[in-house]
Design a protein around this motif. Sequence first.
Motif, PDB file in Angstrom:
ATOM      1  N   LYS A 187       9.654   5.082  -5.618  1.00 48.92           N
ATOM      2  CA  LYS A 187       9.622   6.349  -6.360  1.00 48.92           C
ATOM      3  C   LYS A 187       8.336   6.456  -7.183  1.00 48.92           C
ATOM      4  N   VAL A 188       7.892   5.336  -7.716  1.00 52.51           N
ATOM      5  CA  VAL A 188       6.634   5.328  -8.474  1.00 52.51           C
ATOM      6  C   VAL A 188       5.467   5.674  -7.552  1.00 52.51           C
ATOM      7  N   ARG A 215       4.001  -4.266  -5.071  1.00 49.63           N
ATOM      8  CA  ARG A 215       4.874  -3.446  -4.227  1.00 49.63           C
ATOM      9  C   ARG A 215       4.488  -1.973  -4.313  1.00 49.63           C
ATOM     10  N   VAL A 216       4.085  -1.529  -5.493  1.00 46.92           N
ATOM     11  CA  VAL A 216       3.634  -0.141  -5.643  1.00 46.92           C
ATOM     12  C   VAL A 216       2.364   0.093  -4.829  1.00 46.92           C
ATOM     13  N   LEU A 217       1.406  -0.807  -4.961  1.00 46.04           N
ATOM     14  CA  LEU A 217       0.109  -0.628  -4.298  1.00 46.04           C
ATOM     15  C   LEU A 217       0.204  -0.739  -2.789  1.00 46.04           C
ATOM     16  N   GLU A 218       1.243  -1.402  -2.281  1.00 44.59           N
ATOM     17  CA  GLU A 218       1.417  -1.528  -0.836  1.00 44.59           C
ATOM     18  C   GLU A 218       1.705  -0.185  -0.167  1.00 44.59           C
ATOM     19  N   VAL A 224       1.403   3.113  -1.931  1.00 46.35           N
ATOM     20  CA  VAL A 224       0.808   4.292  -2.544  1.00 46.35           C
ATOM     21  C   VAL A 224      -0.487   4.689  -1.836  1.00 46.35           C
ATOM     22  N   LYS A 225      -0.711   6.000  -1.722  1.00 51.75           N
ATOM     23  CA  LYS A 225      -1.927   6.520  -1.113  1.00 51.75           C
ATOM     24  C   LYS A 225      -2.971   6.880  -2.163  1.00 51.75           C
ATOM     25  N   SER A 226      -2.507   7.227  -3.355  1.00 49.81           N
ATOM     26  CA  SER A 226      -3.409   7.549  -4.468  1.00 49.81           C
ATOM     27  C   SER A 226      -3.169   6.525  -5.568  1.00 49.81           C
TER      28      SER A 226
END
Length: 379
Positions: free
Chosen positions: A216-217, A244-247, A249-251
């Motif tokens: 969700k983040v 896990r977020v950086l895996e 996320v596109k921005s």
Amino acid sequence: MLHLLYSRTIHRIVSIHHMLAMGEVVLLSAVFRVIKENLPHATLSIVAGKYACEFLKFIPCIDNVFPIERFGIFMGKTSKAKRLLHRPFIVPVFSGFLKRGKFDCVFIRDDERLPYTSLIRTAVERSGIREVVVLRPLMQKHLNSSRHVVEGYLSILEELGFKVKSDERPVLSPDGDGKNNIKDLLNKHGISKDTHRIIGLCPTSRMKIKEWDTEKVSQFCDMIGKDNSTRIILFSTSKEYVERVLESVKSPPVVIGYLPFGDLLSLTSQCDLFISVDTGPMHVAAALGIPVIGLFGPTSGKMFGPYGKNCMVIQHTTDCPYYRPDSFFSPDEKAFQLCYLKDSCQIMKKTCVDMISPEEVCNAADNFLTGKTGAGLLY
């Protein structure tokens, strides 16, 4: 019991808080300021865990801060052997400190559910301090899920005879060093207050049950990332969570890990909006006057949400049998909220914070940034 009728005889006040997190320190700053404003001739000293002392030093109305570890009371990660070694000396050492300090008024919580409570009470009794304010019955009377905890604290002060302003708020004072450090940090990441709107995002907590799902983040960051004039700064000390977020996320946001508290204050003060789960930096942002969106689940947004102007809480209600927000301050409850103690939801695989969608948060953020959300406490 303390009353302003006796204020001329109160010269040295000590308040003992052996279990404080960052957010609790921030919220209590409103209490400390009221005490100091009503008794300006008195010195105000705080005894707290070493972890909390770093935060307490940024509250301008406090005169002295003493780490409680110096008396043999160890909170957090400390070996059992070390605790047992110091335990017999806690009462004589602590009571001796209180006597030498010549304190004439002491505030203690006296909640038996917290460790070391009986030893602290005994040390206070042996110190001979004239005015002892036991907060336990007052907290049970004034702190409940019908209102914010700050309002409950201020109500306690009014019962004790203190004059409280209608607009009383938590207060923090950033230092000059932090401001210089943060200016360099923003420049390093190509962020300028002149050209960018800055959103602070704090989706993690020391308690996993309060965290917002990494997927969700990532989705929220991608939604906001469509606007080139907005930058997201992600505050988190959890390396695994950030990865896990950086895996996905596109921005990608600018990621900030641990910061000294002075730097955290300064960086937060640069945000145009702060979005956070129930954790310390959320309360820091609100105390600094930054618009805040609080994301709540297992704790009550009405009781513990961001307190200030331009603050709101997003929280979805559930019929959870374990949700008992009053338990945090009611000694009649034998234990704290079960899911909070176990740090895991007892009825779902994920937490109730994850009922909040990225779209909801994005819409709320847009309303703040475009000025559609007015001032006030919004729940």
